[in-house]
Design an enzyme around this catalytic site. Structure first.
Site, short mmCIF file in Angstrom:
data_model
loop_
_atom_site.label_atom_id
_atom_site.label_comp_id
_atom_site.label_asym_id
_atom_site.label_seq_id
_atom_site.Cartn_x
_atom_site.Cartn_y
_atom_site.Cartn_z
CB VAL A 16 -35.60 -67.36 58.46
CG1 VAL A 16 -36.87 -66.56 58.12
CG2 VAL A 16 -35.18 -67.09 59.91
CB VAL A 134 -37.22 -55.44 64.86
CG1 VAL A 134 -37.23 -55.09 66.34
CG2 VAL A 134 -36.27 -54.53 64.11
N GLY A 136 -38.46 -61.01 65.74
CA GLY A 136 -39.04 -62.24 65.19
C GLY A 136 -40.52 -62.11 64.87
CD GLU A 192 -28.48 -63.44 63.66
OE1 GLU A 192 -28.27 -63.39 62.44
OE2 GLU A 192 -29.62 -63.38 64.14
CG ASP A 203 -29.41 -59.62 67.07
OD1 ASP A 203 -29.45 -59.96 65.89
OD2 ASP A 203 -30.40 -59.61 67.82
CE LYS A 207 -33.00 -58.73 66.34
NZ LYS A 207 -32.91 -59.91 67.22
N1 HSE Z 1 -30.39 -64.16 66.59
C1 HSE Z 1 -31.54 -63.36 66.85
C2 HSE Z 1 -31.94 -63.50 68.29
C3 HSE Z 1 -32.73 -63.76 66.01
O1 HSE Z 1 -31.40 -64.36 69.00
O2 HSE Z 1 -32.79 -62.75 68.74
C4 HSE Z 1 -32.81 -62.98 64.74
O3 HSE Z 1 -32.92 -61.61 64.96
#
Ligand code: HSE
Length: 447
Positions: A16, A134, A136, A192, A203, A207
């Site tokens: 990023v 959150v 992308g 990640e 993940d 979020k």
């Molecule tokens: N690794 C995350 C995903 C992207 O696959 O959604 C960053 O939040």
């Protein structure tokens, strides 16, 4: 350098960070016009000065010393793209204390230390912007923090992990193996650095914590609600979902149910008629229902370099023009304003999909129906694939378990019931010699 330029530092030049740096350097005019001042990338902190990041930066920008940003009073704004909890937390504290506004994409950090970090920023008169944390490129943080604030949010239902969605799409639509799909997601920069949290539901749950805070005015700690990921699904479950005209999605849900707040992240059957079923690859989607606005939908690329960089850069512009400050100090949507009780997991209601491995012999179906019936669970549908006819042995027919008894998958769809009732039936299955250990249970999202 023009007098009025805003000088920016990036801490963390992974996927990023490199995307953000590229736009700052290559689209400097557009950034200046949107921010009302030139935006100048002064320093970028990397771990390895030699690594090729696919972006050419003017000489003297890269450094491997975070102090070069922290101790530079000319840098007003820091883009914090350090993953994980430590040293990410300490770096953010140091950046705030050195007088910089911060833009971050680190949802794990805000999920774990949000109250402390937001509190510190406010104490110091600084701001933290986190649109990129959150979903992308989907502008969901700004939407929840500003556009929907007149509503009592009733539910949030979302696909929030691009890696999981990519893996499920590739397995289901292209017939890829789980391992190949995960490897490709890593190559494409969705996953990640350590993809464990992508595939085990963490993940998406992190979020969901942030969205719940914004939507319901309550911080719900990660460990207080159930989460599971796609890492224990089998291809057979994707195939069976299809038999019910559904697809499997990793869904994150926060909703009001009878005055309580119900939260969970889990693989879920989604009817093909739902807009969520058509969200493929690294795309995310979020359905938010509010009491005034009704049903709203948001979708877009939820992971990857460019979409996430877009969110970081929007935050950067908002921080420069003062919009972040307005939200951060006037609306402060991450402060606790509600005290809703959490719904117990056992009380969560849904239709359920069960895939059991059962012995193919007389009375087994009756035993399973009995276990469900005793727990007031009504069966909507049963699918058992036909096994080969057992060979004649010349002996008498025997209905007891034997080594030779074939085991077949038995797939059941229930009518609406509760997790508690399903668990009670599962406890009974475990006592039956006819049901082999290890089964799959998924709720159905009827939306
Ligand atoms: N690794 C995350 C995903 C992207 O696959 O959604 C960053 O939040």
């Amino acid at each position: 350098m023009p007098e009025s330029a805003v000088q920016v530092g990036i801490v963390g030049m992974g996927t990023v960070g490199a995307g953000v740096a590229r736009v700052l350097v290559e689209s400097a005019d557009r950034m200046a016009s949107r921010a009302g001042r030139p935006v100048v990338l002064k320093r970028a902190v990397v771990r390895d000065l030699e690594r090729d990041r696919g972006v050419t930066l003017p000489a003297g920008i890269l450094t491997d010393d975070v102090a070069a940003i922290i101790n530079d009073p000319e840098i007003e704004l820091a883009i914090h793209l350090v993953g994980g909890l430590e040293p990410a937390r300490q770096i953010m504290v140091d950046l705030l204390k050195s007088g910089k506004d911060v833009v971050t994409a680190n949802k794990a950090l805000l999920c774990e230390h949000g109250p402390e970090l937001f509190g510190l920023a406010r104490e110091l008169g600084r701001t933290i912007a986190f649109e990129a944390a959150v979903a992308g490129g989907i502008p969901i943080i700004a939407t929840m923090a500003t556009c929907l604030t007149a509503n009592q949010i009733l539910s949030i239902t979302a696909i929030l992990n691009g890696t999981s969605n990519f893996i499920l799409s590739q397995m289901d639509r292209e017939g890829w193996s789980y391992a190949d799909a995960l490897k490709k997601a890593q190559e494409l920069g969705f996953a990640e650095a350590d993809p464990t949290f992508d595939v085990d539901g963490t993940d998406a749950a992190q979020k969901l914590v942030l969205l719940t805070q914004l939507g319901f005015g309550m911080r719900v700690p990660l460990e207080t609600f159930p989460r599971s990921g796609i890492n224990r699904l089998e291809l057979a479950d994707l195939r069976c979902a299809d038999m019910f005209d559904c697809v499997v999605k990793l869904l994150a849900t926060a909703k009001l149910a009878g005055g309580k707040l119900e939260l969970h992240v889990q693989p879920t059957l989604v009817p093909k008629t739902s807009p969520l079923a058509s969200i493929h690859g690294s795309f995310n989607a979020i359905r938010v229902v509010g009491d005034v606005v009704g049903e709203t939908w948001y979708s877009g690329q939820g992971a990857g370099q460019s979409p996430t960089a877009s969110a970081v850069l929007a935050d950067l512009i908002d921080s420069v023009i003062g919009r972040t400050r307005l939200t951060f100090y006037r609306l402060a949507p991450w402060q606790d304003t509600a005290r809703l009780p959490l719904q117990s997991e056992d009380d969560a209601e849904a239709r359920f999909y069960l895939r059991l491995h059962v012995e193919d012999r007389p009375n087994v179906l009756a035993e399973i129906c009995d276990a469900l019936g005793r727990n007031s669970i009504s069966i909507a549908s049963v699918i058992q694939e036909e096994a080969a006819e057992p060979e004649e042995t010349g002996g008498t027919s025997d209905s007891t378990r034997s080594e030779e008894t074939p085991v077949v998958p038995l797939v059941i769809m229930t009518h609406k019931t509760t997790v508690g009732r399903i668990r009670a039936a599962e406890a009974r299955f475990a006592e039956l010699g006819s049901v082999r250990p290890g089964h799959c249970r998924m709720p159905v999202a009827d939306l």
